[in-house]
Design an enzyme around this catalytic site. Structure first.
Site, PDB file in Angstrom:
ATOM      1  N   ARG A  52      -8.884  13.254 -25.239  1.00  0.00           N
ATOM      2  CA  ARG A  52      -9.346  11.815 -25.184  1.00  0.00           C
ATOM      3  C   ARG A  52     -10.192  11.279 -26.025  1.00  0.00           C
ATOM      4  O   ARG A  52     -10.227   9.824 -26.227  1.00  0.00           O
ATOM      5  CB  ARG A  52      -9.996  12.003 -23.499  1.00  0.00           C
ATOM      6  CG  ARG A  52      -9.268  11.924 -22.464  1.00  0.00           C
ATOM      7  CD  ARG A  52      -9.818  12.136 -21.103  1.00  0.00           C
ATOM      8  NE  ARG A  52      -9.230  11.824 -20.015  1.00  0.00           N
ATOM      9  CZ  ARG A  52      -9.597  11.817 -18.768  1.00  0.00           C
ATOM     10  NH1 ARG A  52     -10.975  11.951 -18.613  1.00  0.00           N
ATOM     11  NH2 ARG A  52      -8.761  12.053 -17.608  1.00  0.00           N
ATOM     12  N   ASP A 162     -18.979   0.613 -11.263  1.00  0.00           N
ATOM     13  CA  ASP A 162     -18.534   1.785 -12.016  1.00  0.00           C
ATOM     14  C   ASP A 162     -19.441   1.873 -13.197  1.00  0.00           C
ATOM     15  O   ASP A 162     -20.051   0.802 -13.560  1.00  0.00           O
ATOM     16  CB  ASP A 162     -17.180   1.422 -12.328  1.00  0.00           C
ATOM     17  CG  ASP A 162     -16.601   2.819 -12.557  1.00  0.00           C
ATOM     18  OD1 ASP A 162     -15.775   3.490 -11.759  1.00  0.00           O
ATOM     19  OD2 ASP A 162     -16.512   3.138 -13.777  1.00  0.00           O
TER      20      ASP A 162
HETATM   21  C1  LIG Z   1     -11.100   8.933  -9.753  1.00  0.00           C
HETATM   22  S1  LIG Z   1     -12.277   7.688  -9.982  1.00  0.00           S
HETATM   23  C2  LIG Z   1     -12.415   7.081  -8.245  1.00  0.00           C
HETATM   24  C3  LIG Z   1     -11.759   5.834  -7.871  1.00  0.00           C
HETATM   25  C4  LIG Z   1     -11.710   5.396  -6.373  1.00  0.00           C
HETATM   26  N1  LIG Z   1     -12.907   5.449  -6.111  1.00  0.00           N
HETATM   27  C5  LIG Z   1     -10.750   6.102  -5.471  1.00  0.00           C
HETATM   28  O1  LIG Z   1     -11.018   6.895  -4.828  1.00  0.00           O
HETATM   29  O2  LIG Z   1      -9.622   6.076  -5.857  1.00  0.00           O
HETATM   30  C6  LIG Z   1     -13.919   7.835 -10.221  1.00  0.00           C
HETATM   31  C7  LIG Z   1     -14.718   6.818 -10.891  1.00  0.00           C
HETATM   32  O3  LIG Z   1     -16.107   7.380 -10.970  1.00  0.00           O
HETATM   33  C8  LIG Z   1     -16.868   6.682 -11.889  1.00  0.00           C
HETATM   34  N2  LIG Z   1     -17.822   7.337 -12.434  1.00  0.00           N
HETATM   35  C9  LIG Z   1     -17.913   8.691 -12.906  1.00  0.00           C
HETATM   36  N3  LIG Z   1     -19.384   8.858 -13.135  1.00  0.00           N
HETATM   37  C10 LIG Z   1     -20.060   7.787 -12.924  1.00  0.00           C
HETATM   38  C11 LIG Z   1     -21.281   7.623 -12.852  1.00  0.00           C
HETATM   39  N4  LIG Z   1     -22.171   8.341 -13.224  1.00  0.00           N
HETATM   40  N5  LIG Z   1     -21.768   6.208 -12.240  1.00  0.00           N
HETATM   41  C12 LIG Z   1     -20.849   5.442 -11.776  1.00  0.00           C
HETATM   42  N6  LIG Z   1     -19.449   5.677 -11.772  1.00  0.00           N
HETATM   43  C13 LIG Z   1     -19.165   6.596 -12.266  1.00  0.00           C
HETATM   44  C14 LIG Z   1     -15.591   6.880 -13.142  1.00  0.00           C
HETATM   45  O4  LIG Z   1     -15.835   5.759 -14.206  1.00  0.00           O
HETATM   46  C15 LIG Z   1     -14.501   6.576 -12.326  1.00  0.00           C
HETATM   47  O5  LIG Z   1     -13.840   5.106 -12.540  1.00  0.00           O
END
Ligand SMILES: C[S@@+](CC[C@H](N)C(=O)[O-])C[C@H]1O[C@@H](n2cnc3c(N)ncnc32)[C@H](O)[C@@H]1O
Length: 292
Positions: A52, A162
């Site tokens: 990545r 996010d």
């Molecule tokens: C796999 S996605 C989940 C999307 C959606 N909630 C779903 O269940 O389909 C995980 C998301 O968490 C966000 N994320 C990870 N660490 C984070 C943090 N410290 N604060 C805010 N968002 C975060 C990532 O950028 C990513 O977009």
């Protein structure tokens, strides 16, 4: 415009210049990402991390992760960190993911909240870790479908947050491939309009009701005035270590209204949060009142 052979050539040279990720470098990145994002990169994620970040290093003309890391620490603008976050986070999501939750929201939670909040008519939903926006738009569509003509008389809406700038950009735009709504029940299709042969756009009536904001969930405090009646934080805590998860659960508890609901991913559990939440259906919890 680059010809396809030029493109192939570029791909080839890119492949040849694979930059090795040394043990110490991976450790440094792991520590940094954990401190800043709460995300714990396990050893299994090592190849994923290097694949990545590889392109970012090439774009920056860097030849080692050590050089990259030096740049990252020296960058006070936060620009490089943002680019790294956009690469390192997993933003995988889709419309109507874990659909049972949306049905439960519409059939049980919203009727209950509608009755309970009849006098204030103030209903707040938070989609925490919304990635590219599909889940947040689902929540908004369900709100509008449920309230129908009454929606305008409610102060209702969705806050979606996010950490990834790139994911948020896609979310705000609200344009998705046509096939992304193919699994979605037909009743929701009216909230989309075709923009061309292969893309659809969330209609502006829905888009303007969802407020997308950048927020790091592990920040010590959150800039919210009121509490939320419903929080969706699905498939986000799986990337966090246990301690970060526990802190976050306490924080969610604090920001949930009385009897508020917390939805997490079906593969997640909040066993240790048992004193704060009671289980309602799989991966849905309700706030327990705890003495302060
Ligand atoms: C796999 S996605 C989940 C999307 C959606 N909630 C779903 O269940 O389909 C995980 C998301 O968490 C966000 N994320 C990870 N660490 C984070 C943090 N410290 N604060 C805010 N968002 C975060 C990532 O950028 C990513 O977009």
């Amino acid at each position: 415009m680059a010809s396809s052979s030029e493109h192939a050539h570029h791909e080839e040279s890119f492949m040849l210049e694979m930059i090795p990720l040394q043990d110490a470098e991976f450790e440094a990145i792991r520590k940094f990402v954990h401190q800043r994002l709460g995300i714990y990169l396990t050893d299994k994620k090592r190849t994923l991390v290097s694949s990545r970040l590889q392109r970012l290093l090439s774009e920056l003309g860097l030849h080692s992760y050590t050089e990259f890391f030096e740049r990252l620490k020296a960058d006070t603008s936060g620009n490089l960190l943002d680019r790294m976050i956009s690469r390192i986070t997993t933003n995988y999501t889709y419309f109507y993911r874990e659909e049972r939750h949306f049905q439960f929201l519409e059939e049980t939670v919203l009727p209950e909240l509608k009755a309970k909040l009849a006098s204030s008519r103030d209903l707040r939903l938070w989609c925490a870790g919304c990635a590219t926006g599909e889940e947040a738009y689902m929540l908004q569509m369900i709100l509008m479908k449920f309230f129908a003509g009454e929606y305008a008389h409610w102060q209702a809406g969705v806050l979606a947050t996010d950490i990834s700038p790139r994911a948020l950009q896609t979310a705000i735009r609200g344009v998705y491939p046509l096939e992304s709504i193919q699994r979605l029940p037909k009743v929701f299709h009216r909230y989309f309009r075709k923009v061309n042969r292969d893309q659809v756009e969330v209609v502006s009536d829905v888009r303007r009701e969802v407020m997308f904001r950048r927020l790091n969930l592990i920040a010590p405090s959150w800039p919210f005035r009121g509490k939320f009646h419903v929080i969706f934080c699905r498939n986000v805590m799986i990337y966090f270590d246990n301690e970060t998860r526990q802190k976050l659960l306490r924080h969610f508890h604090q920001y949930l209204a009385h009897d508020g609901y917390l939805f997490i991913g079906h593969s997640e559990s909040i066993r240790q949060g048992g004193d704060l939440f009671k289980s309602v259906i799989p991966a849905v919890y309700q706030k327990k009142d705890v003495g302060r």
